[in-house]
Design a protein around this motif. Sequence first.
Motif, PDB file in Angstrom:
ATOM      1  N   GLY A   1       5.528  10.747  -8.545  1.00 36.35           N
ATOM      2  CA  GLY A   1       4.403  11.651  -8.353  1.00 36.35           C
ATOM      3  C   GLY A   1       3.185  11.291  -9.180  1.00 36.35           C
ATOM      4  O   GLY A   1       2.145  11.937  -9.077  1.00 36.35           O
ATOM      5  N   GLN A   2       3.310  10.260  -9.961  1.00 36.65           N
ATOM      6  CA  GLN A   2       2.172   9.821 -10.773  1.00 36.65           C
ATOM      7  C   GLN A   2       1.098   9.207  -9.869  1.00 36.65           C
ATOM      8  O   GLN A   2       1.426   8.498  -8.937  1.00 36.65           O
ATOM      9  CB  GLN A   2       2.624   8.760 -11.789  1.00 36.65           C
ATOM     10  CG  GLN A   2       3.630   9.250 -12.798  1.00 36.65           C
ATOM     11  CD  GLN A   2       3.077  10.343 -13.676  1.00 36.65           C
ATOM     12  OE1 GLN A   2       1.995  10.201 -14.212  1.00 36.65           O
ATOM     13  NE2 GLN A   2       3.785  11.443 -13.788  1.00 36.65           N
ATOM     14  N   PRO A   3      -0.148   9.476 -10.146  1.00 39.88           N
ATOM     15  CA  PRO A   3      -1.205   8.791  -9.406  1.00 39.88           C
ATOM     16  C   PRO A   3      -1.245   7.312  -9.807  1.00 39.88           C
ATOM     17  O   PRO A   3      -0.826   6.947 -10.905  1.00 39.88           O
ATOM     18  CB  PRO A   3      -2.482   9.511  -9.851  1.00 39.88           C
ATOM     19  CG  PRO A   3      -2.147  10.115 -11.160  1.00 39.88           C
ATOM     20  CD  PRO A   3      -0.685  10.401 -11.142  1.00 39.88           C
ATOM     21  N   LEU A   4      -1.745   6.508  -8.898  1.00 40.98           N
ATOM     22  CA  LEU A   4      -1.858   5.080  -9.193  1.00 40.98           C
ATOM     23  C   LEU A   4      -2.957   4.848 -10.219  1.00 40.98           C
ATOM     24  O   LEU A   4      -3.985   5.517 -10.199  1.00 40.98           O
ATOM     25  CB  LEU A   4      -2.186   4.335  -7.905  1.00 40.98           C
ATOM     26  CG  LEU A   4      -1.039   4.299  -6.882  1.00 40.98           C
ATOM     27  CD1 LEU A   4      -1.568   3.943  -5.509  1.00 40.98           C
ATOM     28  CD2 LEU A   4       0.021   3.323  -7.313  1.00 40.98           C
TER      29      LEU A   4
ATOM     30  N   GLY B   1       3.724   6.503  -6.335  1.00 44.36           N
ATOM     31  CA  GLY B   1       4.106   7.632  -7.159  1.00 44.36           C
ATOM     32  C   GLY B   1       5.460   8.185  -6.752  1.00 44.36           C
ATOM     33  O   GLY B   1       5.567   9.338  -6.368  1.00 44.36           O
ATOM     34  N   ALA B   2       6.477   7.355  -6.821  1.00 47.78           N
ATOM     35  CA  ALA B   2       7.824   7.866  -6.616  1.00 47.78           C
ATOM     36  C   ALA B   2       8.033   9.022  -7.588  1.00 47.78           C
ATOM     37  O   ALA B   2       8.680  10.006  -7.294  1.00 47.78           O
ATOM     38  CB  ALA B   2       8.858   6.778  -6.858  1.00 47.78           C
TER      39      ALA B   2
ATOM     40  N   LEU C   1      -6.058   0.656  -8.088  1.00 50.13           N
ATOM     41  CA  LEU C   1      -6.874   1.149  -6.972  1.00 50.13           C
ATOM     42  C   LEU C   1      -8.038   0.221  -6.680  1.00 50.13           C
ATOM     43  O   LEU C   1      -8.409   0.013  -5.533  1.00 50.13           O
ATOM     44  CB  LEU C   1      -7.400   2.554  -7.292  1.00 50.13           C
ATOM     45  CG  LEU C   1      -6.335   3.620  -7.552  1.00 50.13           C
ATOM     46  CD1 LEU C   1      -6.964   5.007  -7.559  1.00 50.13           C
ATOM     47  CD2 LEU C   1      -5.236   3.558  -6.504  1.00 50.13           C
TER      48      LEU C   1
ATOM     49  N   VAL D   1      -6.854  -2.582  -4.629  1.00 54.60           N
ATOM     50  CA  VAL D   1      -6.609  -2.191  -3.247  1.00 54.60           C
ATOM     51  C   VAL D   1      -7.918  -2.148  -2.470  1.00 54.60           C
ATOM     52  O   VAL D   1      -7.979  -2.517  -1.294  1.00 54.60           O
ATOM     53  CB  VAL D   1      -5.912  -0.817  -3.172  1.00 54.60           C
ATOM     54  CG1 VAL D   1      -5.837  -0.326  -1.737  1.00 54.60           C
ATOM     55  CG2 VAL D   1      -4.516  -0.892  -3.776  1.00 54.60           C
TER      56      VAL D   1
ATOM     57  N   LEU E   1       0.823  -1.205   0.000  1.00 52.92           N
ATOM     58  CA  LEU E   1       0.000   0.000   0.000  1.00 52.92           C
ATOM     59  C   LEU E   1       0.862   1.262   0.000  1.00 52.92           C
ATOM     60  O   LEU E   1       0.339   2.363  -0.061  1.00 52.92           O
ATOM     61  CB  LEU E   1      -0.918   0.016   1.221  1.00 52.92           C
ATOM     62  CG  LEU E   1      -2.040  -1.023   1.231  1.00 52.92           C
ATOM     63  CD1 LEU E   1      -2.898  -0.853   2.469  1.00 52.92           C
ATOM     64  CD2 LEU E   1      -2.903  -0.897  -0.011  1.00 52.92           C
ATOM     65  N   ASP E   2       2.142   1.078   0.047  1.00 50.04           N
ATOM     66  CA  ASP E   2       3.011   2.236   0.231  1.00 50.04           C
ATOM     67  C   ASP E   2       3.166   3.058  -1.038  1.00 50.04           C
ATOM     68  O   ASP E   2       2.485   2.885  -2.010  1.00 50.04           O
ATOM     69  CB  ASP E   2       4.372   1.804   0.734  1.00 50.04           C
ATOM     70  CG  ASP E   2       4.269   1.221   2.133  1.00 50.04           C
ATOM     71  OD1 ASP E   2       3.140   0.980   2.572  1.00 50.04           O
ATOM     72  OD2 ASP E   2       5.296   1.006   2.759  1.00 50.04           O
ATOM     73  N   ARG E   3       4.133   3.896  -0.969  1.00 45.94           N
ATOM     74  CA  ARG E   3       4.352   4.875  -2.003  1.00 45.94           C
ATOM     75  C   ARG E   3       4.470   4.236  -3.387  1.00 45.94           C
ATOM     76  O   ARG E   3       5.260   3.353  -3.614  1.00 45.94           O
ATOM     77  CB  ARG E   3       5.609   5.661  -1.697  1.00 45.94           C
ATOM     78  CG  ARG E   3       6.844   4.757  -1.492  1.00 45.94           C
ATOM     79  CD  ARG E   3       8.066   5.612  -1.340  1.00 45.94           C
ATOM     80  NE  ARG E   3       8.082   6.520  -2.433  1.00 45.94           N
ATOM     81  CZ  ARG E   3       8.082   7.853  -2.353  1.00 45.94           C
ATOM     82  NH1 ARG E   3       8.188   8.419  -1.234  1.00 45.94           N
ATOM     83  NH2 ARG E   3       8.020   8.623  -3.378  1.00 45.94           N
TER      84      ARG E   3
END
Lengths: 199, 199
Positions: A116-119, A113-114, A124, A127, A109-111
């Motif tokens: 910055g892109q949305p998932l 968007g290294a 989603l 998730v 569940l972590d980051r």
Amino acid sequence: MGRRSDHSRDELLSLALDAAEKIVAEEGINALTARRVSKEIGYSVGTIYNLFENLDDLSLHVKARTLDALYAHIKGVPKGEDVESDFMALNKAYFDFLKANPNTWGSILDREGADGQPLPDWYLEKVALPFSVVQAALMPLFGAGEEEQAGFAARTLWCGVHGIAVLGMENSLEAVGSRDAENMAEYLILNFLGGLRRV
Amino acid sequence: MGRRSDHSRDELLSLALDAAEKIVAEEGINALTARRVSKEIGYSVGTIYNLFENLDDLSLHVKARTLDALYAHIKGVPKGEDVESDFMALNKAYFDFLKANPNTWGSILDREGADGQPLPDWYLEKVALPFSVVQAALMPLFGAGEEEQAGFAARTLWCGVHGIAVLGMENSLEAVGSRDAENMAEYLILNFLGGLRRV
DNA sequence: ACCTGAACACCGTTCAAGT
DNA sequence: ACCTGAACACCGTTCAAGT
């Protein structure tokens, strides 16, 4: 050079994801590299970039498989009358899964968007599925038509459990003075449910 | 080449950590590289390895600074009679800090032992300090001599809040259907306290 | 005693060139 | 249409060689 047609695109995707999943399971997410996967499946690096946008995309697909497996694992947990016991069973199933897949879990569940892109939406949705199981188990404490509130409670509670799990599965719960993440999660759940009942 | 003696060892440590902290704050933990820090302070890469064991060690020191700052930020939060309001104030202070340091926060409590090494004691002590503030705020709900139980409750609750915060500060809470991590944390805290009061 | 920078063994990503 | 692999711009880490 040139096409080989040893495998169809779908077969290639399968091969690559199988190899990637194995690498992550055995050596952790940091061991996952495009070059490594390509070597493992007997194709050149370029082919990986033919199949996936980039390494982030590849690892997202590995994580998606893990979410699928988690959902499959918890959606069948039997439910009784008692919300508290149902949640203890859910908690156990959750931790059993994490223990069986310690490396694969980690930063699900972590980051993302290294960059910055949305998932992406398809991710989603994956998730959201496990959360829907928690929400369903919570409904006895909410009235009909209060699904939204139950959803908020479910996300709140399970983000909390996830926080404990992440700190517990990695070694840093020792940093925090306890190694028994599962007990902490039960304690969190029971008191949270107690608070909900108190109204 | 050879020694320059432009700076003492301590000055060098300071320079390197300042530079590293700035890089992490502005560009995130992934932008932190030994070569980058060395360039920033005008020394060669080798010098970084003279100051720190390796990149992990360097980043651990950056995180330690962040923990120091967090502790300084929350230990002075005023307390009244009411446990619930005290915790709301604590929660607000916590999230204010996270919002002011989004990049620096991130993976503070997360995986360290990428290499499987346990975290060093000096670091564990820094992790424990903020938890002690939570424990103190919880004591009104516990009897004298129940410090240990309050400590367990504090770790449980704040790992939960941390889980929400981590998922919320990175973009993945959208993955979870809400962007208001702070509200979720308040909801978690209030119900947890409600559960504790219920006994 | 400290500092350097070349050297080694890796990366992610691209893209002209091949079949 | 697919696949290759050299090329580019990076990494972490080490260590002989310099002052």
